[in-house]
Design an enzyme around this catalytic site. Structure first.
Site, mmCIF file in Angstrom:
data_model
loop_
_atom_site.group_PDB
_atom_site.id
_atom_site.type_symbol
_atom_site.label_atom_id
_atom_site.label_comp_id
_atom_site.label_asym_id
_atom_site.label_seq_id
_atom_site.Cartn_x
_atom_site.Cartn_y
_atom_site.Cartn_z
ATOM 1 N N ASP A 157 0.855 -1.192 0.000
ATOM 2 C CA ASP A 157 0.000 0.000 0.000
ATOM 3 C C ASP A 157 0.887 1.236 0.000
ATOM 4 O OD1 ASP A 157 -1.860 -2.022 0.500
ATOM 5 O OD2 ASP A 157 -3.025 -0.799 1.900
ATOM 6 N N LYS A 220 -7.300 3.197 -3.099
ATOM 7 C CA LYS A 220 -7.651 3.206 -1.675
ATOM 8 C C LYS A 220 -7.905 4.636 -1.220
ATOM 9 C CE LYS A 220 -5.346 2.129 2.747
ATOM 10 N NZ LYS A 220 -4.135 1.524 3.362
ATOM 11 N N LYS A 256 -10.527 0.063 -2.036
ATOM 12 C CA LYS A 256 -10.306 -0.152 -0.603
ATOM 13 C C LYS A 256 -10.694 1.105 0.159
ATOM 14 C CE LYS A 256 -6.752 -1.247 2.862
ATOM 15 N NZ LYS A 256 -5.384 -1.771 3.108
#
Length: 311
Positions: A157, A220, A256
Site C-alpha cells: 500500500d 484506496k 479499498k
C-alpha cells in the site's frame, strides 16, 4: 534527395511537437467532471439499501475483506507477533468463519508476519513508499517497496503524493506509481489517494484515473493518519471511476476504504456503494478491502450475537 530532406524536416517537426502525456491521454477518455447530485442520489439509495444488508451472511463476507491493520508509532516486534498469533488462533477457534484478507503492518515487519502466519489465505500486506505522506525520493520509495517484497510481502500500500494532484503535476504522479508497480510485478499494489487532502471530487477522480492507468491493482481512500479518513462521497467517485475504467479497458481494479472505519453501520454503507455502483463481482477480497483495526471485533460481535475480542 528532396524526399529524404522533406522526411528529415517532418521528423524534426514531429520531434519538436509536445508529446501527449499519459495523464492527458487518460483524461481524454473520460468526463472528468463529477455530478454531485448523482453522487448524493447514489449515497441516499445506498443508505437505504444498507439497512437490509444487516444480516449474518453479508457481515461474514465483510469480515473476509478486512486488511487487519497495525500501524502505530510505538509498534514493536512483540506487538506484531501477538496480532499474527491472534489471526492464527482465530482460524482454529472459528472454523466456520472466513479469515481476514491480510495483516497490514510497516515494511520492517514483513518477514515477521510472513514467517509467522499459519493461515494460508491470509496475505502479508505492508505500507511503503514513504507512508503516510509520500514526501520522499522516488528512489527511497522503490527501495522500500522492494525490501518489503523481498521479505515476504504479498501486497503493498503506497500513497500517491497529494501535492502532485493539487498542483497539476500529473505526470510525476503517474511516473512514481508506474515505477513502484514495476517493482511489484504480479504482487498487489494498492494506491492510497488520500482523498481528504485533494480538496475536490474532481481531483479524487483525476487521482483515481492516474493511479489505475499507472498500474494500480487497487485504489484506496486514505491512510487514516494526518488528514481525515474515508468519506462516502469520495469513495463513491472512486467506484464510479473504477467502473468507467473497466468499461474502457476491460481491467478490473479493486477499491479499498480505510481511515476511521470502526462501526458495522459504516462499513455496510461502503459495501452497498460497491454493490450498487460496481456490482456483485467486486464484493470479494480480490476486489474490495477494508483497512481497519477495531472493526474485526465489532463485526464478529454482530455475527455471533455476543461480545467478541478475538483481536
Amino acid at each position: 534527395m528532396e524526399m529524404i530532406d522533406e522526411m528529415g524536416e517532418l521528423d524534426a517537426k514531429l520531434a519538436a511537437q509536445p508529446r501527449v502525456s499519459r495523464s492527458s491521454e487518460a483524461f481524454a477518455k473520460y468526463n472528468m467532471s463529477v455530478d454531485e447530485k448523482q453522487v448524493e442520489s447514489i449515497l441516499e439509495k445506498a443508505a437505504k439499501d444498507s439497512i437490509s444488508a444487516m444480516n449474518p451472511e453479508t457481515l461474514t463476507k465483510l469480515f473476509s475483506v478486512i486488511d487487519l491493520t497495525r500501524l502505530k508509532p510505538g509498534d514493536s516486534e512483540d506487538d506484531i507477533l501477538k496480532l499474527v498469533e491472534k489471526v492464527n488462533a482465530f482460524d482454529n477457534n472459528y472454523p466456520d468463519m472466513p479469515s481476514v484478507a491480510s495483516v497490514c503492518t510497516y515494511p520492517c515487519y514483513a518477514k515477521l508476519v510472513h514467517d509467522s502466519l499459519e493461515v494460508e489465505k491470509v496475505r502479508t500486506c505492508c505500507v511503503a513508499g514513504g507512508f503516510p505522506n509520500a514526501q520522499t525520493f522516488i528512489e527511497v520509495k522503490v527501495a522500500e517497496t522492494g525490501l518489503a517484497l523481498h521479505d515476504g510481502a504479498d501486497e503493498i500500500d503506497v500513497v500517491m503524493n497529494p501535492g502532485f494532484i493539487l498542483n497539476g503535476n500529473y505526470e510525476d504522479a503517474s511516473m512514481e506509481i508506474d515505477e513502484i508497480k514495476s517493482v511489484c510485478g504480479e504482487k498487489t499494489l494498492k494506491v492510497i489517494l488520500e482523498t481528504a487532502a485533494l480538496s475536490t471530487l474532481e481531483n479524487v477522480k483525476k487521482a483515481a484515473i492516474i493511479a489505475m492507468y499507472s498500474g494500480a491493482d487497487f485504489i484506496k481512500t486514505s491512510t487514516g493518519k494526518e488528514v481525515p479518513g474515508a468519506d462516502p462521497k469520495s469513495f463513491c467517485v472512486m467506484c464510479q471511476a473504477a467502473k468507467e475504467y473497466y468499461a474502457e479497458t476491460g481491467r478490473k481494479v479493486g477499491v479499498k476504504v480505510a481511515g476511521g472505519i470502526r462501526q458495522t453501520s459504516q462499513v455496510l454503507l461502503y459495501w452497498t456503494i460497491v454493490k450498487n455502483v460496481l456490482g456483485d463481482g467486486w464484493l470479494s477480497p480480490e476486489y474490495f478491502r477494508i483497512g481497519a483495526s477495531r472493526l474485526a471485533n465489532e463485526l464478529l460481535s454482530d455475527i455471533t450475537g455476543s461480545e467478541a475480542s478475538a483481536f
